[in-house]
Enzyme design. Structure first.
Site, PDB file in Angstrom:
ATOM      1  CG  ASN A 134      57.930  40.655  53.009  1.00  0.00           C
ATOM      2  OD1 ASN A 134      58.878  41.443  53.109  1.00  0.00           O
ATOM      3  ND2 ASN A 134      56.986  40.558  53.939  1.00  0.00           N
ATOM      4  CE  LYS A 165      58.036  37.853  56.582  1.00  0.00           C
ATOM      5  NZ  LYS A 165      57.120  37.255  57.530  1.00  0.00           N
ATOM      6  CG  HIS A 190      53.655  42.322  56.265  1.00  0.00           C
ATOM      7  ND1 HIS A 190      53.827  41.693  57.472  1.00  0.00           N
ATOM      8  CD2 HIS A 190      53.880  41.386  55.300  1.00  0.00           C
ATOM      9  CE1 HIS A 190      54.153  40.420  57.251  1.00  0.00           C
ATOM     10  NE2 HIS A 190      54.195  40.206  55.940  1.00  0.00           N
ATOM     11  CD  GLU A 202      56.187  39.969  59.719  1.00  0.00           C
ATOM     12  OE1 GLU A 202      57.034  40.621  59.077  1.00  0.00           O
ATOM     13  OE2 GLU A 202      56.016  38.744  59.558  1.00  0.00           O
ATOM     14  CD  GLU A 242      51.073  38.427  53.478  1.00  0.00           C
ATOM     15  OE1 GLU A 242      51.864  37.802  52.783  1.00  0.00           O
ATOM     16  OE2 GLU A 242      51.424  39.204  54.392  1.00  0.00           O
ATOM     17  N   GLY A 295      54.633  32.865  58.576  1.00  0.00           N
ATOM     18  CA  GLY A 295      55.845  32.444  59.279  1.00  0.00           C
ATOM     19  C   GLY A 295      55.619  31.321  60.274  1.00  0.00           C
ATOM     20  CB  SER A 331      53.363  28.901  55.634  1.00  0.00           C
ATOM     21  OG  SER A 331      53.666  29.472  56.899  1.00  0.00           O
TER      22      SER A 331
END
Ligand code: PEP
Length: 260
Positions: A9, A11, A97, A99, A169, A175, A215
């Site tokens: 991904n 991003k 996701h 985010e 996730e 991240g 991560s």
């Protein structure tokens, strides 16, 4: 046996030149890699999907979008529809996701509509779920996963389980450099698979690939994807470096060869 999926991904990273270069390198470095049961996917930004497709022509590496509209067409400025993705032969789209949930207030209901939209257009959703640190520390992980699964798959029918991918996730691991331990991740994946079995059936639960995201990197990839219910990774930061991404693809192959 389930497929192992190594998905990057990107991003909001990589411009047109970087996308073409990265995909060209990936194509060359993975040219001899042919492992039945392995799927390799990259997810660039919408505008770079055609460049990625073009650079990957002739390779087995597939392309995913990072989102999709829940609407089929019309006055939705800035959105990209499933038919548009289908017209580019994009095979996957990430939905839900964390985010998107955090910065764009996406709800389980909206994610559900996006999943349905993708299924209607023969695009495989990579549907993300996961708890925050606060929820984990409050002992709510399974309740959160259950409510996300229930909401995001409300009314969704599956035929084989191969038409959907789920990414677990944990938000606190995305991240941040903090990875869930393989035991924590396996426990969450087993919970998800059991939930799928109860909601759909055993066959669908066994066929459906559940990826870990948070991560993941070359140093922890093997231990994570060797777990019985972890079928690969949705990888952010480490997917932006060719060496790391290629290394994780090779890990996927070696785990497959061991016949997990
Ligand atoms: C992600 O964005 O889905 C992700 C898992 O990111 P990272 O690997 O950087 O934690």
């Amino acid at each position: 046996m389930r497929d192992i999926i190594i998905a990057g991904n990107w991003k909001m990273n990589k411009d047109a030149g970087e996308t073409a270069k990265f995909c060209g390198e990936l194509k060359d470095r993975l040219a001899d890699v042919s492992a039945p049961g392995l799927r390799v996917i990259v997810a660039p930004a919408f505008v770079l999907l055609p460049a990625a497709k073009q650079a990957l022509t002739g390779s087995r590496i597939e392309v995913s979008a990072q989102d999709v509209s829940s609407h089929v067409q019309g006055a939705f400025t800035g959105e990209v529809s499933a038919p548009m993705l289908a017209s580019l032969q994009v095979s996957y789209a990430i939905v839900g996701h964390s985010e998107r949930r955090q910065y764009h207030a996406e709800t389980n209901e909206l994610v559900r509509d996006k999943v349905q939209m993708l299924l209607d257009h023969q695009i495989i959703p990579i549907m993300c779920i996961g708890e925050t640190l606060q929820q984990r520390e409050a002992g709510e992980t399974e309740a959160v996963l259950e409510s996300q699964l229930t909401g995001c798959l409300n009314g969704i029918e599956l035929q084989t389980g191969k038409e959907l991918v789920i990414a677990y996730e944990p938000v606190w691991a995305i991240g941040t450099g903090k990875t869930a331990t393989s035991e924590q991740a396996q426990q969450a994946h087993a919970f998800i698979r059991n939930w799928l079995q109860a909601r759909f059936d055993a066959q669908i639960a066994q066929n459906l690939s559940i990826l870990y995201g948070g991560s993941m990197k070359p140093g922890n990839c093997e231990e994570l994807i060797s777990q019985p219910d972890i079928d690969g990774g949705l990888i952010g930061g480490a997917s932006l470096k060719t060496d790391d991404f290629v290394s994780m693809v090779h890990t996927g192959i070696s785990v497959l060869k061991k016949g997990k």
